[in-house]
Design an enzyme around this catalytic site. Structure first.
Site, short mmCIF file in Angstrom:
data_model
loop_
_atom_site.label_atom_id
_atom_site.label_comp_id
_atom_site.label_asym_id
_atom_site.label_seq_id
_atom_site.Cartn_x
_atom_site.Cartn_y
_atom_site.Cartn_z
N ILE A 121 0.87 -1.19 0.00
CA ILE A 121 0.00 0.00 0.00
C ILE A 121 0.90 1.23 0.00
O ILE A 121 1.78 1.34 0.85
CB ILE A 121 -0.90 0.08 1.26
CG1 ILE A 121 -1.64 -1.24 1.50
CG2 ILE A 121 -1.89 1.23 1.15
CD1 ILE A 121 -2.32 -1.27 2.87
N HIS A 122 0.70 2.13 -0.96
CA HIS A 122 1.49 3.35 -0.92
C HIS A 122 0.81 4.56 -1.56
O HIS A 122 1.19 5.69 -1.29
CB HIS A 122 2.84 3.14 -1.61
CG HIS A 122 2.77 3.21 -3.10
ND1 HIS A 122 2.32 2.16 -3.87
CD2 HIS A 122 3.06 4.21 -3.97
CE1 HIS A 122 2.36 2.50 -5.14
NE2 HIS A 122 2.79 3.74 -5.24
#
Length: 347
Positions: A204-205
């Protein structure tokens, strides 16, 4: 020899640049690389240059940890100065980051032709900063290297037809090489005591997931639910690590690890049961490794992976019937791109 000025700044761009840089050299051109510093952590940057044998950057701009406007503005200023000093025949940019659009704008204002690798991608969500970067970059580029026919059609719908080439996907080139190089070199599965096909990988970014605490909580809850059936290993982006620390959330069923090198990541994905990600690059890499993916977003620019049944949005109930995706090419996209650049400069 024609000189190419390449702008890189983020992990996916290092991966895409590796085979293209080799092809540029083999085509008899020289290359000067400017690293904007957008990904500045050694685990997000230096290791990729080493593992993928990318030429050492001539310029390290060290621009990071700023808002979109400040970051792009400073990149634009410093890249313009570097281009004035180098006087390249062409500027080469990759993908859809702030580094991409800054490089494209700096070059276009200096009347230096721009070549864009991964042109024509569209999510059709203008709230995504990446979408704005893609559109602007494509509209100032002279050469547009599209990984798929869908990307070619997207450009045609926007009135862009000159300089457009369907080349296949350079990340496929890199994946083929990485799987071979990782054998005997990566020990990530042993280090984490993982059994092949008995774990999944998550990342997740993107800002759409990390800027909204409520949405971030929903994504984490979704991963915790998925981890009930298969343990999840998650290399944690610095932005995500900070958010987890601030919120005090310790995701159940997830093994959180520091960012890892490309060869370790290739091994990790190759032997996984599934990939859960908001990364455009990992959606494709999952397909290249023959691993199903769930995209933790409400749309994807890689619609082919969804239509071919290898990928689905996290809100979708199931995958489509599975098939191959011929658009991504035969692993020689980089050679074609280098030859097209050489031909354009000699025309």
């Amino acid at each position: 020899m024609p000189q190419i000025f390449t702008v890189l700044g983020a992990r996916p761009q290092f991966i895409k640049a590796a085979p293209v840089s080799r092809a540029i050299a083999e085509a008899g051109m020289t290359e000067v690389i400017a690293h904007t510093g957008q990904h500045f952590d050694a685990l997000m940057s230096d290791v990729f240059f080493e593992e993928l044998a990318i030429p050492k950057p001539a310029y390290n701009l060290e621009i990071n940890s700023l808002g979109h406007g400040a970051m792009t503005g400073r990149m634009l200023e410093k890249l313009e100065a570097a281009m004035l000093a180098e006087k390249p025949a062409m500027v080469l940019v990759y993908g859809d980051t702030n580094s991409t659009v800054a490089g494209a704008l700096a070059a276009s204002k200096l009347h230096i032709p721009v070549a864009h690798v991964e042109a024509g991608l569209r999510s059709f969500n203008r709230r995504m900063p990446e979408e704005i970067n893609r559109v602007i970059t494509d509209h100032v580029s002279a050469l547009l290297f599209c990984p798929t026919q869908t990307a070619v059609r997207n450009l045609k719908n926007e009135g862009i037809v000159n300089g457009v080439h369907a080349t296949g996907d350079v990340m496929f080139d890199t994946t083929i090489a990485a799987v071979a190089r990782a054998k005997g070199r990566s020990t990530i599965l042993d280090d984490l005591k993982l059994t092949p096909k008995q774990y999944s990988v998550a990342t997740i970014h993107r800002a759409e997931n990390t800027d909204d605490p409520a949405r971030f909580a929903r994504v984490v809850a979704w991963l915790e639910d998925a981890a009930r059936s298969t343990p999840i290993v998650m290399p944690v982006h610095p932005r995500t690590r900070k958010l987890l620390s601030q919120s005090g959330v310790v995701p159940a069923g997830l093994t959180l690890i520091d960012p890892i090198g490309y060869l370790d990541m290739a091994s990790l994905i190759n032997q996984s049961a599934a990939v859960f990600t908001d990364s455009g690059g990992l959606q494709k890499e999952a397909y290249f490794h023959g691993v199903p993916c769930v995209t933790l977003r409400d749309e994807t620019e890689w619609v082919e992976t969804v239509e071919a049944g290898w990928n689905r949005l996290w809100t979708a109930p199931d995958y489509a019937p599975r098939r191959d995706i011929p658009d991504y090419g035969d692993g020689k996209a980089s050679e074609l791109i280098a030859s097209l650049i050489r031909a354009a400069l000699e025309a």
